[in-house]
Design a protein around this motif. Structure first.
Motif, short mmCIF file in Angstrom:
data_model
loop_
_atom_site.label_atom_id
_atom_site.label_comp_id
_atom_site.label_asym_id
_atom_site.label_seq_id
_atom_site.Cartn_x
_atom_site.Cartn_y
_atom_site.Cartn_z
N LEU A 1 -5.18 -21.76 37.99
CA LEU A 1 -5.37 -23.53 37.74
C LEU A 1 -4.41 -23.96 38.53
O LEU A 1 -3.57 -24.83 37.71
CB LEU A 1 -5.13 -23.21 36.06
N SER A 2 -3.88 -23.40 39.72
CA SER A 2 -2.50 -23.54 40.26
C SER A 2 -2.75 -24.99 40.97
O SER A 2 -1.71 -25.90 41.00
CB SER A 2 -1.70 -23.14 41.26
N SER A 3 -4.10 -25.09 40.96
CA SER A 3 -4.19 -27.02 41.85
C SER A 3 -3.99 -28.28 40.93
O SER A 3 -4.31 -29.26 40.95
CB SER A 3 -5.61 -27.23 42.07
N LEU A 4 -3.82 -28.00 39.07
CA LEU A 4 -3.74 -29.06 38.72
C LEU A 4 -2.69 -29.81 38.13
O LEU A 4 -1.39 -28.69 38.46
CB LEU A 4 -3.89 -28.76 36.28
N ARG A 5 -2.36 -30.58 38.02
CA ARG A 5 -1.36 -31.62 38.27
C ARG A 5 -1.37 -32.44 36.78
O ARG A 5 -0.62 -32.72 35.89
CB ARG A 5 -0.99 -32.43 39.21
N MET A 6 -2.91 -31.72 35.85
CA MET A 6 -2.13 -32.94 34.50
C MET A 6 -3.54 -32.16 34.09
O MET A 6 -5.23 -32.38 34.16
CB MET A 6 -2.43 -34.45 35.10
N HIS B 1 -9.77 -23.83 23.45
CA HIS B 1 -10.35 -22.66 22.57
C HIS B 1 -11.14 -21.38 23.17
O HIS B 1 -10.84 -20.09 23.13
CB HIS B 1 -10.66 -22.99 21.30
N TRP B 2 -12.48 -22.55 22.98
CA TRP B 2 -13.82 -21.27 23.89
C TRP B 2 -12.89 -20.50 25.00
O TRP B 2 -13.36 -19.33 25.16
CB TRP B 2 -14.96 -22.35 23.98
N SER B 3 -12.32 -21.18 25.68
CA SER B 3 -12.28 -20.20 26.84
C SER B 3 -11.20 -19.04 26.74
O SER B 3 -11.40 -18.36 27.74
CB SER B 3 -11.73 -21.73 28.23
N LEU B 4 -10.61 -18.94 25.62
CA LEU B 4 -9.67 -18.31 25.08
C LEU B 4 -10.76 -17.01 24.90
O LEU B 4 -10.52 -15.75 25.13
CB LEU B 4 -8.69 -17.94 24.23
N SER C 1 -16.72 -22.54 32.51
CA SER C 1 -16.98 -23.14 32.97
C SER C 1 -16.09 -23.82 34.22
O SER C 1 -16.17 -24.43 35.05
CB SER C 1 -18.36 -23.80 33.29
N TRP C 2 -15.62 -24.42 33.01
CA TRP C 2 -14.85 -25.31 34.01
C TRP C 2 -13.67 -25.27 34.09
O TRP C 2 -12.55 -25.89 35.51
CB TRP C 2 -14.31 -26.39 32.61
N ILE C 3 -12.93 -23.97 33.82
CA ILE C 3 -11.79 -23.40 35.13
C ILE C 3 -12.14 -22.89 35.51
O ILE C 3 -12.10 -22.88 36.94
CB ILE C 3 -11.28 -22.45 33.88
N GLN C 4 -13.13 -22.49 36.02
CA GLN C 4 -14.37 -21.64 37.59
C GLN C 4 -14.22 -22.63 38.34
O GLN C 4 -13.54 -22.99 39.63
CB GLN C 4 -15.43 -21.17 37.12
N LYS C 5 -14.98 -24.09 37.87
CA LYS C 5 -15.06 -25.58 38.62
C LYS C 5 -13.64 -25.98 38.61
O LYS C 5 -14.04 -27.02 40.35
CB LYS C 5 -15.98 -26.63 37.25
N VAL C 6 -12.56 -25.74 38.29
CA VAL C 6 -11.55 -26.26 38.56
C VAL C 6 -10.97 -25.46 39.72
O VAL C 6 -10.35 -26.59 40.89
CB VAL C 6 -10.48 -26.36 37.50
N CYS C 7 -10.63 -24.36 39.93
CA CYS C 7 -10.41 -23.43 40.62
C CYS C 7 -11.09 -23.92 42.16
O CYS C 7 -10.75 -24.13 43.03
CB CYS C 7 -10.78 -22.09 40.20
N SER C 8 -12.95 -24.12 41.74
CA SER C 8 -13.10 -23.69 42.73
C SER C 8 -13.48 -25.76 44.00
O SER C 8 -13.54 -25.37 44.94
CB SER C 8 -15.28 -23.20 42.58
N TYR C 9 -12.98 -26.79 42.56
CA TYR C 9 -12.99 -27.95 43.37
C TYR C 9 -11.59 -27.75 43.74
O TYR C 9 -11.73 -29.24 44.31
CB TYR C 9 -14.30 -28.93 42.71
N LYS C 10 -10.93 -27.14 43.35
CA LYS C 10 -9.23 -27.22 43.18
C LYS C 10 -8.66 -28.87 42.83
O LYS C 10 -8.01 -30.07 43.06
CB LYS C 10 -8.60 -27.85 45.05
N ASN D 1 -13.71 -33.32 34.53
CA ASN D 1 -14.67 -34.06 33.22
C ASN D 1 -15.88 -32.90 32.32
O ASN D 1 -16.70 -32.89 32.32
CB ASN D 1 -14.77 -35.11 33.25
N VAL D 2 -15.45 -32.16 31.29
CA VAL D 2 -15.70 -31.39 30.06
C VAL D 2 -16.31 -32.34 29.03
O VAL D 2 -17.48 -31.97 28.24
CB VAL D 2 -14.93 -30.80 29.38
N LEU D 3 -15.56 -33.98 28.80
CA LEU D 3 -15.96 -35.09 27.89
C LEU D 3 -17.51 -35.49 27.58
O LEU D 3 -18.20 -35.48 28.65
CB LEU D 3 -14.45 -35.76 27.70
N ASP D 4 -17.77 -36.52 26.84
CA ASP D 4 -18.81 -37.19 26.55
C ASP D 4 -18.86 -38.05 27.46
O ASP D 4 -17.40 -38.93 26.85
CB ASP D 4 -19.46 -37.39 25.44
#
Length: 1458
Positions: A510-515, A496-499, A475-484, A437-440
């Motif tokens: 990001l293959s673990s993401l279903r949503m 946008h920032w990650s781009l 960071s959020w993409i790296q966490k998605v990756c490391s925590y699957k 979760n990246v949101l507030d």
């Protein structure tokens, strides 16, 4: 050619110092964020190129070609999201930067040309003659559509047409139509505008909520279950700013710590032995974004204790944007306790006592730190009640509205549970899934997914703090990756920032993401972020179908969400819509690939268990047609309940009954709907599309525009080069009954003035060509200075607030009122004038008397022998000799210096002897003849008076001249020279000091000193007796010349005969009851007009003693005049407006020190003026000195002018001056319309004193010169024995002014000879009676005719516009207006820091539009003291105009409103 055209625009000029931004240290570190909320600097790439779309044939016709296959259909489609600048002729792709193309055949409308022409062509005639009255070109009348009347059609045909247009016999009332009811133009709808044509929508029903076995009866029951059966299961992992996991909260820990907190809150906090909290109380949760663990414990702890958590932001300073509003919310929720962490509590600002300060607008709070050591272990027998979900309030989420007010939305336990259920079903959440979760996490989707629904499903949340995203956007993409992680919740900004941070993207997957839930999928720019993100990350395992945009609102929670692939929703849709049609609320697919299209993606389907419909935005909530944009409304068990404590607006938003669009308005369902604040429509496959938010809606002349769309357009204009981090705010302000668009951007610290100006012109053109709407004001502020929202975005409502209060401090401003303001009233057409005869008849018919009044009759007023004695003397010189014989030692004059000491005096005999010596010197040393003119250049004092009578004794004609200022010879000496030359003076009398000055080297630099006439000093004259005193042959001979410079800068001398001089003295003596036993105090300049008469003439005539206070002395001792009045117990005193202003400003703060002064002796204090009475000044003076005994009735004004220096004086008898309120709009049409005090557009006018004995006044029509009726506005004409006999010379224009002294009425009494005063005013018979028992006629002066501005066919008085402007901002010290080539120029003196200079531009423009229906052409901001003021305290607007045109004002800033 585009660039070439742009350069001609007059660049706003600015003093260098304004440009120096604050030093580098003050810049906070960059915090990448932007517009509404904080969507980073998205360069809407899509705006720039366009590719043909593939179209689907199976779609409803109106949405034809909306769907573009799935969002993956091609990577090229990503760039097509917003076709931007005009496609160049041949190719249809070109690089990003050339946003506005430069092809000739279709250059965008050039916003600059309008002014440019003025600048080139009007120049030569600017320096034309001074004396030409303003508005001299008004003879070329224009019809409404701007065609000169005299062109095209012969007058016969025109007459015929007019006759045909005229109705046969108008009903009676039409004879009396008031043409000044200036109606603002109402925008007529364009007959060709698009209209919705689809069928009426029906209510859309979501799939039913599935029944789940063993679904917990409440959220707390779920927490209890997981906390006791799966205590080791991870619930939440918190990260630090380096991305390291610092703590993982398990379900067991969450349950036990929440219990501890609940127990502590209910049992351990007491006040006066009472528990501090009881169930149902509201508690503030103040947790930083980096501490989700503590927040979660606090939130669930409150729920367990049956307390209502109100999560808010951490207040950092006392002045946080919007913090006051949050305080208001806390106060209205009755919050007394705030929960926080130890670290956060330490960081809050403290008072001296060590307690946390009370923030501005906040209630007093007790701060409680919930770290472990402060919590008590629950007693053995204490168990919380875990109830089933009810309709009681569970928590309150705050929301800031468009206006900036903060409301609390209440969510019930039942809604909270239902929403978790619906989200679980729509997102297919399963037990123990991992979610990043990246949101507030305190509100909105961050709270719903990351704190509530996650607990429902025992999920593991990885919470990514904002601070980490700033350091490492990947960071959020790296966490998605490391925590699957299976699910990620983000905003477009995060994608946008990650781009932009391309460096470490290689090894992530990001293959673990279903949503991938895009929480702000409803934003116009989310689509380009999604497409661009997919482009880059598809190769790293991101499957296109996992991108799930959703739409939500604080009131209705989640409204719609795209389903993940395994739940098998319809394929994603894309709509390419015409912006123009959208602005009329109609959905049309754009087929021509035009500039102005909006590409939107769907936000999926509506939530399970919900009913949704789309209703009309304005008025009754009728259902929309299928191709119409409306507000989306939701009816489900999972929406908010109410705005806490606000019943009225709650009903309007949460309990909407929706009607079918039929005459009867049948309700759609018996269930109330909740408004979401989202604008959109339902497309094919029942997909929801959102095209905007009500909060960002700006309705400009009937068309709707979305703030976010305008931001996106502005961002597409080379943002990276110029706008700091893409931070742009767009909002609308209401000016003159319509929304006006304001765009504020932060500019990069390194941007040059040239860059910024170019960027601004481009943005204006882009918005004009894409949205077909004008921007009212474009402001640039230094980087990092806009108020920030909690997560670094721009706080738009606070920005708007600052804009309206003049606290934004822009460094560049461009206003375009000329293009935006289209609803001004039509310019006034001058009616072919009614002849003067018909006017008289009309007045008689209407029962109005002719406006004529006169003072008392002089002949019947003389009461005692001595007075009769004086009357025999026709000449003042005789009176002085007679007084010197009969009362030689009677004191006539006392002169005070700045310390209040008497520096010189003169008795009758002393004055007579000094006059004789002067006369001898004139004849012997000066060798002057009878009738020669003599210039008297003296400081205010007895010398001036003595030399005046010396001239009369010698038969010379005196001219009093103000001496040059030794520190300012360059501007003051030429005036002296000019008067000496124009008056043809044969000799100058002066003091030795001034004589040296006139011949000095410094003087030679300013004037030609060789051409001075004889200069004599009168400091030590031989004591000689005069052989014989000159006696004029007839009283009509010239006595003296009175020279002065008018406010329009014309130097003119008027001729005063001996008869007029004596008549003047006699009139004043009678009006003020002056006798030898009286004392009066005079604080006026003695050089011209009534000031001269009171200072030099009246004491000699009436024998009273004058205490002379030179106004200059007040500069070193402000209380001098009032002390003198008090010390000598003066009953009658005279002053000028400048003196009154000095006293009000200078003594306003020191009334305590003045206790020694007692003003109760004063019966009348008269302000000597040649203008409309300044009510505000006289009133504040009276109010201020009331405590010193000044009677409220004492202060009044006088009126005189060049042709007659004393027309009105309040005097000692007669009724108090009256005040009336007139309609300012009527005045512009030369009419007087009396209104009640306080009514809109009312203007107070005070009577200018009583008409003097022997004076007759009439009001004449300015053009026809016929007499006018009572209460009609016209020129004041005066007839009296003390009228001047003519101009000696009006510098350069004798012919123009010949009739000023010998005017006759064109009708009625055509025999009397009148003098024209050049002032507009009116007479009004009052209910009061004057001394003779007659009803009293009051004269009201409105203003000088020469000064008026002719604009839009109407007559404006500068003072009215200036009064409005001065009220616009506290830092405006003074203001003056004039016209320049039909443009209104407003010069404003800034009393404050130069930072504020540009804040004034918009405020000045707004107030003049609102109150006067005028568009300001140029705003000039200058230092205090630049606006020239003459000795009478009147503004010299023409001098100022000359200075402006000659570029001599050294302005801080000049803004040209385009």
């Amino acid at each position: 050619n585009q660039f070439h055209q742009e350069r001609k625009m007059p660049m706003p000029s600015k003093r260098r110092s304004v440009l120096v931004h604050s030093s580098v240290e003050t810049y906070t570190p960059p915090d990448t964020s932007s517009a509404s909320e904080d969507e980073g600097s998205l360069r809407r790439q899509g705006r720039i190129t366009s590719t043909p779309f593939q179209s689907h044939s199976n779609v409803e016709p109106w949405l034809n070609r909306v769907i573009q296959g799935s969002s993956t259909s091609s990577s090229a489609s990503s760039t097509s999201s917003h076709p931007g600048g005009k496609p160049a002729a041949a190719s249809n792709t070109f690089p990003c930067h050339s946003y506005i193309s430069t092809d000739n055949h279709s250059a965008p409308p050039d916003v600059t040309t309008g002014l440019v022409e003025h600048l080139h062509h009007e120049r030569p005639q600017l320096a034309s003659v001074r004396g030409v009255p303003r508005g001299f070109n008004s003879s070329i009348l224009e019809t409404a559509d701007g065609v000169p009347v005299n062109s095209r059609v012969s007058s016969k045909i025109q007459q015929l047409l007019n006759t045909l247009k005229r109705p046969k016999r108008p009903p009676l009332k039409e004879f009396f139509v008031d043409d000044f009811e200036e109606l603002l133009e109402v925008q007529q709808p364009d007959p060709n505008q698009p209209k919705p044509e689809g069928n009426q929508m029906s209510v859309l029903k979501g799939e039913p909520l599935g029944v789940v076995t063993n679904w917990p009866p409440s959220l707390l029951a779920a927490l209890q279950r997981w906390g006791t059966t799966q205590p080791k299961s991870p619930c939440l992992t918190a990260l630090d700013t380096t991305g390291k996991a610092i703590y993982t909260l398990t379900y067991g820990k969450l349950w036990s710590r929440s219990l501890k907190l609940a127990y502590t809150l209910l049992n351990k906090l007491t006040t006066r032995n009472e528990p501090l909290l009881k169930p149902g109380d509201r508690v503030a949760l103040v947790f930083p974004n980096s501490d989700p663990v503590m927040f979660m414990v606090a939130f669930y702890g409150c729920l367990l204790a049956e307390l209502i958590p109100v999560p808010i932001e951490v207040p950092l300073t006392r002045k946080d944007a919007g913090s006051q509003q949050i305080g208001f919310l806390l106060g209205s929720c009755g919050v007394t306790l705030a929960l926080t962490t130890d670290a956060c509590q330490k960081g809050l600002p403290k008072a001296q006592t060590g307690e946390v300060v009370t923030f501005k607008g906040w209630p007093r709070l007790i701060w409680f730190v919930i770290d472990g050591k402060h919590l008590a272990k629950p007693a053995k027998d204490w168990h919380p009640q875990v109830r089933d979900a009810s309709a009681e309030i569970a928590y309150i989420e705050y929301k800031t509205s468009k206006e900036g007010s903060t409301v609390g939305i209440t969510i019930s336990h039942a809604s909270m549970l239902a929403h978790c259920h619906a989200l679980t079903q729509a997102c297919g959440y399963s037990e123990a899934e991992t979610l990043t979760n990246v949101l507030d996490f305190k509100r909105d989707a961050g709270l719903w997914h990351g704190v509530l629904t996650s607990v429902m499903n025992r999920m593991h949340v990885i919470s990514i703090p904002y601070a980490l995203m700033k350091v490492n956007p990947l960071s959020w993409i790296q966490k998605v990756c490391s925590y699957k992680a299976r699910v990620a919740v983000v905003k477009s900004r995060d994608m946008h920032w990650s781009l932009l941070a391309q460096r470490d993207q290689r090894d992530v997957s990001l293959s673990s993401l279903r949503m991938l839930i895009v929480a702000d999928g409803a934003n116009p720019w989310s689509i380009s972020s999604c497409d661009a993100f997919l482009n880059v990350f598809q190769s790293r395992g991101l499957r296109p179908e996992v991108i799930c945009p959703c739409a939500s609102s604080s009131e209705a929670l989640t409204v719609a969400i795209r389903r993940p692939p395994e739940l098998g929703g319809p394929p994603p849709g894309k709509a390419v819509l015409s912006m123009n049609c959208l602005s009329f609320g109609v959905i049309r697919v754009d087929t021509e690939e035009k500039l102005s299209i909006l590409t939107v993606q769907d936000v999926g389907q509506i939530m399970p268990g919900a009913n949704v419909c789309v209703v009309k935005v304005d008025g009754t909530p009728y259902l929309c047609k299928a191709d119409e944009v409306g507000e989306i409304c939701v009816n489900s068990g999972a929406t908010g309940m109410a705005y806490f404590g606000l019943l009225g607006i709650t009903k309007n938003v949460f309990e909407v009954c929706i009607s079918l669009l039929t005459a009867t308005g049948v309700p759609v369902s018996d269930q109330p709907f909740t408004r979401t604040g989202l604008l959109g429509f339902v497309g094919p496959d029942y997909l929801v599309f959102v095209v905007g938010k009500l909060d960002g809606l700006m309705t400009v002349s009937g068309r709707r525009h979305n703030a976010d769309d305008v931001v996106a357009t502005a961002l597409a204009v080379e943002p990276m080069k110029f706008v700091y981090r893409g931070r742009i705010a767009v909002f609308s302000v209401t000016v003159l009954h319509d929304d006006r668009i304001v765009l504020v951007a932060e500019q990069r610290p390194d941007a040059s003035e040239e860059d910024s100006f170019q960027w601004m012109s481009r943005v204006l053109q882009a918005i004009d060509s894409i949205h077909q709407v004008g921007v009212y004001c474009l402001a640039l502020v230094p980087a990092n200075t806009l108020p920030k929202a909690p997560l670094g975005g721009i706080h738009v409502s606070e920005t708007k607030q600052r804009f309206l209060e003049g606290a934004l401090h822009p460094c560049n401003v461009l206003m375009c009122p000329h293009t935006c303001v289209t609803n001004l009233p039509k310019p006034r057409q001058k009616q072919p004038d009614v002849g003067p005869a018909s006017m008289i008849v009309g007045n008689l018919v209407a029962g109005k008397r002719i406006a004529q009044a006169s003072g008392r009759d002089v002949t019947q007023l003389e009461d005692n022998d001595q007075a009769r004695k004086v009357i025999q003397f026709l000449y003042l010189a005789d009176v002085l000799q007679w007084r010197a014989q009969t009362t030689p030692d009677h004191p006539l004059f006392l002169l005070l210096n700045s310390k209040g000491t008497v520096t010189s005096t003169a008795s009758c005999i002393q004055l007579h002897k000094r006059a004789e010596r002067v006369a001898v010197a004139l004849m012997e040393k000066g060798r002057l003849n009878v009738g020669d003119h003599v210039a008297l250049v003296y400081p205010p004092g007895v010398d001036l008076i003595a030399t005046f009578y010396g001239c009369l004794y010698a038969g010379c004609i005196p001219i009093t001249v103000r001496p040059p200022h030794p520190q300012n010879l360059a501007t003051t000496l030429p005036t002296v020279k000019m008067i000496v030359e124009v008056s043809k003076s044969a000799c100058i009398l002066t003091t030795q000091v001034i004589m040296k000055l006139l011949k000095s080297k410094e003087a030679a630099a300013a004037v030609d000193i060789k051409t001075w006439p004889t200069i004599l000093d009168t400091d030590d004259m031989p004591k000689k007796k005069l052989a014989n005193i000159f006696r004029p042959a007839s009283p009509d001979m010239l006595a003296y010349l009175d020279f002065s410079v008018s406010t329009t800068g014309i130097l003119a001398g008027v001729k005063m005969s001996h008869a007029a001089t004596s008549a003047l003295c006699r009139s004043i003596k009678l009006q003020c009851e002056l006798y030898p036993s009286r004392q009066i105090a005079i604080c006026l300049d003695p050089y011209c007009g009534l000031g001269f008469a009171l200072w030099c003439l009246c004491s000699v005539y009436s024998g009273h003693q004058s205490i002379l206070v030179p106004p200059l002395e007040l500069e070193s001792n402000v209380s001098l005049w009032l002390s003198a009045v008090s010390q000598y117990k003066v009953r009658v005193t005279f002053c000028s407006y400048s003196v009154m202003e000095m006293c009000t400003k200078g003594l306003g703060t020191q009334t305590d020190m003045l206790r020694v002064i007692n003003l109760s002796c004063v019966r009348t204090c008269m302000v000597v003026a040649e203008e409309r009475p300044r009510i505000t000044l006289t009133q504040s003076f009276s109010k201020l000195f009331k405590d010193l005994g000044l009677s409220a009735r004492a202060v009044s004004t006088t009126f005189g002018c060049r042709v007659n220096v004393a027309i009105c004086l309040q005097g000692t008898a007669g009724p108090d001056p009256t005040t009336v309120y007139v309609d300012m709009r009527a005045l512009r049409h030369d009419r007087v319309r009396l209104v009640e005090r306080g009514s809109p557009h009312s203007l107070p006018l005070m009577e200018s004193g009583k008409i003097l004995p022997g004076v007759k006044v009439i009001i004449a029509h300015t053009e026809t010169k016929g007499p006018l009726g009572d209460s009609h506005l016209g020129e004041i004409w005066v007839s009296s024995p003390h009228n001047a006999t003519g101009y000696y010379t009006v510098y350069g224009e004798e012919a123009l002014h010949a009739d000023h002294f010998t005017a006759r009425l064109s009708f009625g009494d055509t025999q009397t000879i009148w003098a024209r005063t050049g002032y507009l005013g009116f007479l009004r018979r009052t209910e009061l009676t004057d001394a003779s028992g007659e009803r009293h006629d009051a004269l009201y002066v409105v203003g000088s005719l020469d000064e008026t501005l002719e604009l839009r066919g109407m007559r404006y008085h500068p003072i009215d516009i200036e009064t409005s402007v001065i009220r616009a901002h506290k830092s405006i010290a003074e203001c003056a207006v004039f016209t320049w080539t039909n443009l209104l120029v407003v010069v404003v003196e800034l009393e404050g820091s130069e930072q504020e200079a540009l804040d004034l531009v918009a405020l000045v423009t707004n107030v003049v539009l609102e109150e006067h229906y005028l568009i300001v052409g140029v705003v000039v901001i200058v230092d205090p003291g630049v606006i020239p003021i003459n000795s009478r305290g009147e503004k010299q607007r023409m001098h100022l105009r000359d200075g402006f045109l000659a570029d001599q004002l050294d302005p801080i800033y000049v803004a040209y409103n385009m």
